[in-house]
Design an enzyme around this catalytic site. Structure first.
Site, short mmCIF file in Angstrom:
data_model
loop_
_atom_site.label_atom_id
_atom_site.label_comp_id
_atom_site.label_asym_id
_atom_site.label_seq_id
_atom_site.Cartn_x
_atom_site.Cartn_y
_atom_site.Cartn_z
N THR A 92 0.74 -1.12 -0.02
CA THR A 92 0.09 0.06 0.13
C THR A 92 0.77 0.95 -0.09
O THR A 92 0.70 2.35 -0.62
CB THR A 92 -0.77 0.16 1.14
OG1 THR A 92 -1.78 -1.34 1.12
CG2 THR A 92 -1.95 1.24 1.28
N GLN A 97 0.33 -9.35 -6.48
CA GLN A 97 0.37 -10.79 -6.45
C GLN A 97 1.18 -11.71 -7.65
O GLN A 97 0.96 -12.81 -7.63
CB GLN A 97 -1.32 -11.01 -6.94
CG GLN A 97 -2.45 -10.63 -6.16
CD GLN A 97 -2.32 -11.45 -4.64
OE1 GLN A 97 -1.87 -12.44 -4.81
NE2 GLN A 97 -2.95 -10.98 -3.63
N CYS A 148 -20.89 -10.45 3.17
CA CYS A 148 -20.85 -10.85 4.46
C CYS A 148 -19.36 -10.97 5.18
O CYS A 148 -19.34 -10.60 6.15
CB CYS A 148 -21.54 -12.01 4.70
SG CYS A 148 -23.38 -11.45 5.34
#
Lengths: 295, 402
Positions: B73, B179, B325
């Site tokens: 980040t 990644q 969720c």
């Protein structure tokens, strides 16, 4: 991963009363696949006694959605319809030893399904258009739509006011940026195209005519009366204890006592006092009152 | 039963050799590399070696093009803000709708600050439209930032081609390769990529260490000022143990690159075939023709991802999901929505991400575990009848209110 209670895990891994109920005579469907939560509650109601004899569920959803649905069926079995209508989402959450704040809507969905199923049994139509926005305040589970509605209805302008009305932002403070964005959005709607937003209110109150002691007390009581309904809604209350010069001592009662929002509550009351009395005052808990100095 | 870890796109286990390499830098080699004395210079030498190993993994032309940071980040943020500050006359960023939040959140914020952000869309397989991209490459674009491979589906973007296209118009190109590094062979000196971000903990190094590759000659403004470390491009005392660890991890990644693209790929394919041959109404998301070798993202229709994860976890199997969720939001993964995966499937996406430690025995255990879990949850689902979805599911179950 969420911190689910043992009971939530138990009701998720071994759900009670799952699957279709052929002889159901009250069915409530709520939720939607868009939101990732959908629940069908099926009740078998005895037409003579209005007792719920059997309750089953089918749920598409996360662990707490399945656990909440299952808990709901256990809670309402054996109840009359009128008793069942009194079951709140908090009852469902309590039955499961609590739910994470982000998951409280699972219990709300359970209560809605119950109301829908009972309405279906009674041949009534549901018109409730319950909407839910993105969760803004995670400490107190307040979503964006609720904040927007409250800001609009009460003409709120600051994060502090939003906290006072909705609790949102009263915990860790990480959502203040989000609340500010909602305030800015509503403010933009208020002023409309071409209009200029009104100048900010000066922070220092204008010099007000001096009030008599009785007038001051009356105004203080009036302010407390105006906030009381909000506190009562959260099972709390407030009482005036003493006024000493600029210090107004109050006693917070019920769930307000010892609540982590105590400071925000007092701050909100203080803001209203300042506006009403036209002078700078401090609203303090009675415990801050200096020990008796009487002669 | 031993737990099975198939969430390597989230984070990886630190390789024991990496741990061994870094430990002395907490004890005997504790010096500050900036110091003149012997304590410091030993550490400085170790950092130089680590930098060269990272240079080798990335195929960078110079070791000074490697800037150590604290995480992916930070590298992403540094790259984007640097490009804007170094070119104040330009106000536009091109990115994609499926980037990591490290890019998307920053771009959202920059948009509020007045910058223009173009987000390239993807098709149903998660692929970009290069014609749309070409049409957006105009003068006021300060930076293109496109991920090398998507974290959720493993879909690989043609960043080398895209960087060429940007360079032809004099536009800077950054790629979030968090990644991709360690899973795909990379040779930056043969590309026009100006900046690249990577994160140590995705390639068996510890958390809290990252790299920003900065091509020599690329205009740059530091994010952190206050010291000469990393040649003044990233102030702050070097995280020596972690930098040494990342160097070792880079060396091991080169050694295992072949294994990653043969054996790991074989196990991933075995997993997918094993599950899809038993479970109906399930499909692979992303571009199966161009994917990371370790990543599999399977959508299971009419069931919800968090429930699947909880049941997998009960059997000691760790994976992740794109369901709403699991994130606490109301919308399923932005990547699944961007690909137009229907809600009936998007909430039930499960990502399995393998590593060089994954064994065939583990894969076979997962293949055996998944079908009963899906069947169990479908039995609970109002969208499912005994053997298949209810007819016209969206209409058969149409709640009175949502």
């Amino acid at each position: 991963m969420w911190e689910y209670s043992e009971k939530v895990r138990e009701y998720f891994f071994n759900p009670r009363n799952s699957g279709p109920l052929e002889e159901a005579n009250g069915v409530g469907d709520v939720g939607s696949i868009q939101c990732g939560d959908a629940l069908r509650l099926m009740l078998k109601v005895n037409p003579d006694t209005e007792v719920i004899e059997e309750a089953r569920f089918q749920t598409f959803g996360c662990g707490s959605a399945i656990a909440s649905s299952s808990a709901l069926t256990e809670i309402v079995k054996g109840m009359t319809l009128d008793e069942a209508l009194k079951v709140s989402n908090q009852n469902i959450a309590d039955y499961l030893d609590g739910l994470p704040p982000e998951k409280m809507h699972c219990s709300v969905m359970g209560r809605e399904a119950l109301h829908a199923a009972i309405a279906n049994y009674r041949g009534e139509t549901q018109t409730d258009a319950h909407e839910e926005g993105a969760l803004v305040c995670k400490c107190f589970a307040v979503d964006a739509l609720l904040i927007e509605d409250v800001v609009r209805a009460n003409n709120l302008n600051t994060v502090e006011e939003v906290t006072f009305y909705t609790k949102a932002g009263g915990g860790c403070a990480s959502c203040h940026e989000g609340i500010e964005e909602i305030l800015a959005k509503v403010k933009g709607e208020r002023s409309g195209p071409g209009e200029v937003s009104p100048p900010m209110k000066p922070i220092a109150p204008r010099a007000a005519p001096k009030l008599t002691l009785v007038e001051r007390i009356r105004r203080i009581e009036a302010v407390l009366a105006s906030v009381r309904p909000m506190l009562v809604r959260d099972h709390g209350d407030v009482e005036l204890v003493e006024v000493q010069g600029r210090n107004i001592y109050v006693h917070l009662k019920g769930s307000c006592a010892g609540c982590m929002m105590e400071a925000a509550t007092l701050g909100g009351i203080q803001q209203k006092m300042i506006e009403s009395l036209g002078e700078l005052v401090q609203v303090l808990p009675a415990s801050y009152m200096p020990a008796e100095t009487s002669c | 039963m031993n737990p099975i870890y198939l969430d390597n796109n989230a984070t990886t286990r630190v390789d024991p050799e990496v741990v061994a390499a870094m430990l002395p830098f907490f004890t005997e080699h504790f010096g500050n590399p900036s110091s003149i004395h012997a304590f410091g210079s030993q550490v400085g030498k170790a950092l130089k070696e680590a930098r060269q190993k990272m240079q080798a993994l990335l195929g960078a032309e110079h070791d000074t093009e490697i800037i150590f940071t604290s995480c992916g980040t930070e590298s992403d943020t540094t790259a984007i803000l640097s490009a804007l500050r170094a070119q104040p006359e330009k106000n536009t960023i091109i990115t994609t709708v499926v980037e990591h939040p490290a890019i998307l959140s920053l771009c959202d914020w920059l948009e509020k600050e007045g910058y223009i952000v173009h987000r390239l869309r993807v098709d149903r397989k998660g692929r970009l439209d290069l014609d749309e991209y070409r049409s957006l490459l105009v003068n006021n674009v300060a930076l293109v930032t496109v991920m090398w491979a998507n974290n959720e589906t493993g879909t690989i973007f043609p960043v080398e081609t895209m960087a060429e296209m940007a360079a032809a118009k004099g536009i800077m190109f950054h790629t979030d390769a968090v990644q991709a590094v360690g899973k795909l062979p990379i040779d930056l000196k043969a590309t026009k990529i100006d900046m690249l971000s990577l994160s140590g903990h995705k390639l068996h190094a510890p958390k809290g260490i990252g790299v920003l590759y900065l091509r020599r000659g690329c205009r740059f403004r530091p994010l952190l000022r206050g010291g000469h470390q990393e040649r003044g491009r990233r102030a702050g005392t070097e995280n020596a143990p972690s930098i040494v660890a990342l160097g070792k991890a880079a060396e091991l990644a080169i050694e295992h690159m072949h294994h990653e693209n043969t054996e790991v790929r074989r196990l991933r394919d075995r997993l997918e075939q094993g599950i899809l041959s038993q479970v109906t109404h399930a499909f692979i998301t992303g571009d199966t023709a161009s994917r990371l070798p370790n990543t599999s993202n399977i959508a299971f229709e009419y069931v919800e991802g968090e429930s699947i994860l909880l049941l997998l976890n009960k059997q000691g199997i760790a994976a992740s999901s794109g369901s709403a969720c699991t994130s606490g939001s109301l919308e399923p993964s932005h990547v699944m929505r961007a690909m137009g995966i229907p809600y009936t499937a998007a909430h039930g996406t499960i990502r399995f991400s393998l590593s060089r430690y994954t064994t065939e025995e583990e894969i076979d255990r997962v293949i055996a575990a998944v079908p009963p879990i899906i069947a169990q949850l479908r039995e609970l689902s109002p969208y499912w009848n005994e053997n298949g979805p209810v007819e016209n599911p969206e209409r058969a179950f149409a709640p009175a209110y949502a």
